[in-house]
Write a protein that holds these residues in place. Structure first.
Motif: not given
Length: 352
Positions: A178-180, A186-187
């Motif tokens: 799930n990294k990235g 964040e949005a």
């Protein structure tokens, strides 16, 4: 041996074993690095590993491998008793007392055992039983070590410590994949709340108040104990070989310092197969070795260290001939002359 009249016919070791031990002491007093054959614990290891042996306390007519059994093993046992169990001063006093009490007399093994115990003031039943009445061997395994530290109960320290442990855990496979990946918060940062900034490791005022109340109830020595920073280790040992032995531990600390801690054989009294020993240090322990000087005749040093050490050895390589039989070649191979035929040919050649 010329004054104490040991019954060599009945108990070979009482004469030859004691003589070999005294010879070992004399060789050491004669010169440094004397190439002694019997007495050093490391030199008896191969015999202690073997299956074709009998206890030292076997009648002379039934002894197997007389040299190791009646000479080397008793000499080694007495050397271990002197160096590792009793210490030189106490052993020498007791051994001299045996010679004094039994000069011009005919002692039995029990007389030697009893005198050594009486004069040294030490219960040695376990030693005589293991070394003289069995074929057990010393093989102590360091099975594992658990590390503990004393909790300070200070939430600032303890929660930071637990967070550090959590952060040291490996990321799960799901987390790695799930990294990235785009995240909703964040949005849209406005979706973040109190729990995005705080977690179970956040120190609260309630934690601080509880700690203060606890400290007020403690005496000075109790506060000192909580802040001592001692490191506690529970070390698991297994007596694989069956022969009870003192523990000789070389402890290595993070600073590079090493020291020896000697634990009497009585540590096995209530559990002769497995024990756990508490070791307390002022700084982290990074290594531990049982019997670092090979003074107990341990037959397997591979399991003596934590962490385990790589022991060097050698592989012998052999080149084999993998060619297939060749009947025609073998049939046409010239036949070698015998010695008589060669002599006759040389005689005929000389006559010509």
């Amino acid at each position: 041996p010329m004054i104490v009249n040991s019954d060599e016919r009945q108990w070979t070791w009482m004469d030859e074993g004691l003589n070999s031990f005294l010879q070992f002491l004399a060789e050491g007093a004669w010169e440094e690095d004397y190439p002694a054959r019997r007495g050093e614990p490391r030199d008896i290891v191969d015999y202690m590993k073997s299956r074709n042996q009998t206890p030292i306390m076997t009648n002379s007519e039934s002894v197997l491998q007389r040299g190791p059994n009646a000479y080397a093993k008793p000499a080694t046992a007495l050397n271990i008793l002197r160096e590792t169990v009793l210490g030189r001063e106490l052993f020498d006093f007791a051994f001299k007392e045996y010679g004094r009490r039994w000069k011009f007399k005919r002692p039995t093994p029990a007389d030697l055992f009893r005198t050594m115990e009486d004069a040294s003031g030490t219960d040695l039943d376990w030693f005589w039983r293991g070394w003289f009445y069995t074929t057990d061997a010393v093989d102590v395994s360091v099975d594992g070590i658990s590390e503990y530290t004393v909790s300070s109960q200070n939430p600032e320290i303890e929660k930071a410590w637990r967070r550090k442990l959590r952060d040291a855990e490996p990321a799960s496979l799901t987390e790695q994949r799930n990294k990235g990946m785009p995240r909703r918060v964040e949005a849209h940062p406005e979706l973040k709340d109190f729990y995005n900034e705080h977690d179970d490791f956040t120190v609260t005022n309630a934690d601080r108040n509880k700690f203060t109340e606890q400290q007020d109830k403690l005496e000075d020595w109790e506060k000192a104990l909580l802040s001592s920073g001692k490191h506690l280790y529970l070390v698991d040992f297994t007596n694989v070989g069956g022969l009870v032995t003192p523990l000789v531990l070389e402890i290595q600390l993070a600073s590079g310092k090493k020291y020896i801690e000697r634990i009497p054989a009585e540590v096995w009294r209530y559990s002769p197969k497995k024990i756990t020993k508490l070791i307390v240090t002022d700084e982290p322990m990074v290594g531990l070795t049982q019997d670092p000087y090979w003074e107990t005749a341990d037959i397997n040093v591979d399991n003596n260290a934590w962490p385990r050490k790589v022991n060097p050895s050698r592989l012998e390589l052999f080149k084999t001939n993998r060619s297939q039989p060749d009947l025609m070649k073998d049939f046409n191979t010239p036949l070698k002359q015998t010695s008589a035929e060669k002599a006759a040919a040389e005689t005929q050649k000389a006559a010509q």
